[in-house]
Design a protein around this motif. Structure first.
Motif, PDB file in Angstrom:
ATOM      1  N   GLY A   1       3.689   4.344  -4.360  1.00  0.00           N
ATOM      2  CA  GLY A   1       3.131   5.474  -5.091  1.00  0.00           C
ATOM      3  C   GLY A   1       2.152   6.202  -4.195  1.00  0.00           C
ATOM      4  O   GLY A   1       1.771   5.709  -3.126  1.00  0.00           O
ATOM      5  N   GLY A   2       1.723   7.380  -4.627  1.00  0.00           N
ATOM      6  CA  GLY A   2       0.799   8.159  -3.831  1.00  0.00           C
ATOM      7  C   GLY A   2      -0.646   7.872  -4.195  1.00  0.00           C
ATOM      8  O   GLY A   2      -0.952   7.384  -5.282  1.00  0.00           O
ATOM      9  N   GLY A   3      -1.550   8.175  -3.269  1.00  0.00           N
ATOM     10  CA  GLY A   3      -2.968   7.983  -3.531  1.00  0.00           C
ATOM     11  C   GLY A   3      -3.777   8.234  -2.278  1.00  0.00           C
ATOM     12  O   GLY A   3      -3.244   8.572  -1.209  1.00  0.00           O
ATOM     13  N   TYR A   4      -5.092   8.069  -2.429  1.00  0.00           N
ATOM     14  CA  TYR A   4      -6.018   8.290  -1.328  1.00  0.00           C
ATOM     15  C   TYR A   4      -6.681   6.977  -0.937  1.00  0.00           C
ATOM     16  O   TYR A   4      -7.167   6.234  -1.794  1.00  0.00           O
ATOM     17  CB  TYR A   4      -7.097   9.304  -1.720  1.00  0.00           C
ATOM     18  N   LEU A   5      -6.723   6.713   0.352  1.00  0.00           N
ATOM     19  CA  LEU A   5      -7.394   5.520   0.877  1.00  0.00           C
ATOM     20  C   LEU A   5      -8.786   5.900   1.360  1.00  0.00           C
ATOM     21  O   LEU A   5      -8.944   6.782   2.208  1.00  0.00           O
ATOM     22  CB  LEU A   5      -6.592   4.926   2.037  1.00  0.00           C
ATOM     23  N   HIS A   6      -9.798   5.242   0.832  1.00  0.00           N
ATOM     24  CA  HIS A   6     -11.161   5.428   1.294  1.00  0.00           C
ATOM     25  C   HIS A   6     -11.409   4.529   2.507  1.00  0.00           C
ATOM     26  O   HIS A   6     -10.637   3.622   2.808  1.00  0.00           O
ATOM     27  CB  HIS A   6     -12.155   5.099   0.178  1.00  0.00           C
ATOM     28  N   TRP A   7     -12.525   4.777   3.168  1.00  0.00           N
ATOM     29  CA  TRP A   7     -12.866   3.966   4.333  1.00  0.00           C
ATOM     30  C   TRP A   7     -13.134   2.514   3.929  1.00  0.00           C
ATOM     31  O   TRP A   7     -12.863   1.592   4.698  1.00  0.00           O
ATOM     32  CB  TRP A   7     -14.106   4.542   5.013  1.00  0.00           C
ATOM     33  N   GLY A   8     -13.629   2.291   2.702  1.00  0.00           N
ATOM     34  CA  GLY A   8     -13.835   0.928   2.219  1.00  0.00           C
ATOM     35  C   GLY A   8     -12.537   0.158   2.096  1.00  0.00           C
ATOM     36  O   GLY A   8     -12.477  -1.043   2.401  1.00  0.00           O
ATOM     37  N   HIS A   9     -11.458   0.820   1.649  1.00  0.00           N
ATOM     38  CA  HIS A   9     -10.155   0.158   1.583  1.00  0.00           C
ATOM     39  C   HIS A   9      -9.659  -0.219   2.983  1.00  0.00           C
ATOM     40  O   HIS A   9      -9.119  -1.306   3.201  1.00  0.00           O
ATOM     41  CB  HIS A   9      -9.129   1.079   0.923  1.00  0.00           C
ATOM     42  N   ILE A  10      -9.869   0.680   3.930  1.00  0.00           N
ATOM     43  CA  ILE A  10      -9.408   0.426   5.298  1.00  0.00           C
ATOM     44  C   ILE A  10     -10.169  -0.747   5.915  1.00  0.00           C
ATOM     45  O   ILE A  10      -9.581  -1.609   6.581  1.00  0.00           O
ATOM     46  CB  ILE A  10      -9.561   1.703   6.137  1.00  0.00           C
ATOM     47  N   GLU A  11     -11.484  -0.807   5.677  1.00  0.00           N
ATOM     48  CA  GLU A  11     -12.274  -1.916   6.202  1.00  0.00           C
ATOM     49  C   GLU A  11     -11.888  -3.240   5.536  1.00  0.00           C
ATOM     50  O   GLU A  11     -11.851  -4.287   6.181  1.00  0.00           O
ATOM     51  CB  GLU A  11     -13.767  -1.643   5.986  1.00  0.00           C
ATOM     52  N   MET A  12     -11.591  -3.185   4.234  1.00  0.00           N
ATOM     53  CA  MET A  12     -11.157  -4.395   3.531  1.00  0.00           C
ATOM     54  C   MET A  12      -9.868  -4.938   4.147  1.00  0.00           C
ATOM     55  O   MET A  12      -9.729  -6.144   4.377  1.00  0.00           O
ATOM     56  CB  MET A  12     -10.959  -4.081   2.046  1.00  0.00           C
ATOM     57  N   MET A  13      -8.920  -4.067   4.423  1.00  0.00           N
ATOM     58  CA  MET A  13      -7.663  -4.498   5.037  1.00  0.00           C
ATOM     59  C   MET A  13      -7.903  -5.060   6.445  1.00  0.00           C
ATOM     60  O   MET A  13      -7.351  -6.102   6.809  1.00  0.00           O
ATOM     61  CB  MET A  13      -6.686  -3.326   5.102  1.00  0.00           C
ATOM     62  N   ARG A  14      -8.728  -4.390   7.218  1.00  0.00           N
ATOM     63  CA  ARG A  14      -8.972  -4.827   8.597  1.00  0.00           C
ATOM     64  C   ARG A  14      -9.641  -6.196   8.636  1.00  0.00           C
ATOM     65  O   ARG A  14      -9.209  -7.096   9.379  1.00  0.00           O
ATOM     66  CB  ARG A  14      -9.843  -3.793   9.318  1.00  0.00           C
ATOM     67  N   LEU A  15     -10.683  -6.385   7.842  1.00  0.00           N
ATOM     68  CA  LEU A  15     -11.407  -7.644   7.872  1.00  0.00           C
ATOM     69  C   LEU A  15     -10.568  -8.797   7.334  1.00  0.00           C
ATOM     70  O   LEU A  15     -10.553  -9.895   7.896  1.00  0.00           O
ATOM     71  CB  LEU A  15     -12.694  -7.514   7.062  1.00  0.00           C
ATOM     72  N   THR A  16      -9.834  -8.567   6.239  1.00  0.00           N
ATOM     73  CA  THR A  16      -9.032  -9.636   5.640  1.00  0.00           C
ATOM     74  C   THR A  16      -7.917 -10.089   6.572  1.00  0.00           C
ATOM     75  O   THR A  16      -7.708 -11.288   6.788  1.00  0.00           O
ATOM     76  CB  THR A  16      -8.444  -9.172   4.299  1.00  0.00           C
ATOM     77  N   ILE A  17      -7.200  -9.138   7.147  1.00  0.00           N
ATOM     78  CA  ILE A  17      -6.060  -9.489   8.004  1.00  0.00           C
ATOM     79  C   ILE A  17      -6.535 -10.098   9.314  1.00  0.00           C
ATOM     80  O   ILE A  17      -5.975 -11.098   9.795  1.00  0.00           O
ATOM     81  CB  ILE A  17      -5.189  -8.245   8.239  1.00  0.00           C
ATOM     82  N   ASN A  18      -7.580  -9.540   9.908  1.00  0.00           N
ATOM     83  CA  ASN A  18      -8.057 -10.075  11.193  1.00  0.00           C
ATOM     84  C   ASN A  18      -8.634 -11.477  11.055  1.00  0.00           C
ATOM     85  O   ASN A  18      -8.534 -12.292  11.981  1.00  0.00           O
ATOM     86  CB  ASN A  18      -9.114  -9.138  11.779  1.00  0.00           C
TER      87      ASN A  18
END
Length: 258
Positions: free
Chosen positions: A100-117
Motif C-alpha cells: 500500500g502507499g504511505g509516507y515514511l518518516h525518519w523515525g521509521h527509517i531509523e527503526m528499520m536500520r537499528l533493528t536489522i543491523n
C-alpha cells in the motif's frame, strides 16, 4: 571318529550360542540406527554470492542537504498507484515489499536500520536500502495560531512509497527462515501494509495477477465497462481510474480486481 564328530558339533554349538548372544544388542543397535536415518535437502549453493565491504544499512540524513528549503503542495499522487521504480530485486534474495502507499518518516527509517543491523549476522548477510532519504517537506503551523497568515513552516521531511516498492533488500549466504523474523518485526511497524517476500514469491505474485487477467471468464471487467462508457460511467471516473483500471483507490490496492 565318532568322538571327533561330537567334538566338532559341540564347538559349532558354542559358536552359534555366542553369536546368538551377541545378536541381541547388535540387532537392537542397528534398529535404532536405521530409525534415525533421514533424508536431508541439499543445501543451496552460495558460491556466486559476493558480500559487500559494508554489509549493514547506512545512515540516512533526517534533512536533505539543500541550499534553500522550498515548501511544496501535498501532491498525494506520489503515494497513489503502483511503484514505477525499485519494484524488482537487484542483488538480494529477500525484501520488505509495500502492499500500500504511505509516507515514511525518519523515525521509521531509523527503526528499520537499528533493528536489522543489530540482529543480522554481518559475516553472512548484507542489507541495502531501496528507498531514498526523506526529501518531501511537510509543513505545520504552531499550536494556537489563528487561521490565515500563509503556509506554515517546514516541520519535517518524509519519503513517499507506493504499492509494490521494495523498501529494504537483504541477501547473502542465508535462507529465508534465518532473516524472516527480523524483517517481519520491522514490517509490522511501518505506516502501511508490508510483507516479507523472496524473489520466487514476488514472481509468483506477478504471475498470479497475470493469470487472473488472462483466465478471466467475466466479460464485464472494469476495463471494458470504462472503455465502453456504459451508463455514462466516464463522467465520474478520473484519469487515474482509467489508467489503473480500478485496481487502486488512492493509496489502497484491490488485489482481486481484474
Amino acid at each position: 571318529m565318532l568322538s571327533l564328530i561330537k567334538a566338532a558339533a559341540g564347538g559349532l554349538t558354542g559358536i552359534c550360542q555366542t553369536s546368538s548372544h551377541l545378536q541381541g544388542p547388535l540387532h537392537s543397535y542397528l534398529k535404532v540406527l536405521s530409525a534415525g536415518l533421514k533424508t536431508f535437502e541439499i543445501p543451496p549453493d552460495y558460491s556466486d554470492v559476493v558480500l559487500p565491504d559494508k554489509p549493514k544499512l547506512k545512515f540516512l540524513n533526517k534533512v536533505p542537504n539543500l541550499k534553500k528549503a522550498k515548501k511544496e503542495a501535498k501532491k498525494l499522487w506520489d503515494i497513489q498507484g503502483p511503484a514505477k521504480s525499485a519494484n524488482t530485486f537487484t542483488t538480494g534474495q529477500y525484501a520488505i515489499v509495500a502492499l500500500g502507499g504511505g509516507y515514511l518518516h525518519w523515525g521509521h527509517i531509523e527503526m528499520m536500520r537499528l533493528t536489522i543491523n543489530r540482529k543480522m549476522d554481518a559475516r553472512t548477510t548484507f542489507a541495502m536500502w531501496r528507498i531514498n532519504a526523506p526529501y518531501k517537506p511537510i509543513t505545520r503551523k504552531g499550536l494556537g495560531q489563528r487561521m490565515g497568515g500563509g503556509k506554515g513552516a517546514i516541520d519535517h521531511y518524509v519519503t513517499p512509497v507506493r504499492y509494490g516498492r521494495l523498501i529494504v533488500e537483504v541477501g547473502g549466504k542465508v535462507e529465508l527462515g534465518e532473516v524472516e523474523h527480523i524483517l517481519t518485526e520491522v514490517a509490522k511497524k511501518l505506516p502501511f501494509p508490508a510483507k516479507v517476500m523472496s524473489k520466487e514469491s514476488l514472481a509468483a505474485l506477478h504471475k498470479k495477477q497475470a493469470d487472473m487477467e488472462q483466465n478471466n471468464q467475466n466479460p464485464w471487467s472494469f476495463k471494458k465497462i470504462a472503455q465502453g462508457n456504459m451508463l455514462g460511467i466516464r463522467r465520474v471516473l478520473s484519469p487515474f481510474d482509467l489508467h489503473n483500471h480500478g485496481r487502486f483507490t488512492g493509496k489502497f490496492h484491490f488485489p482481486q480486481r481484474v
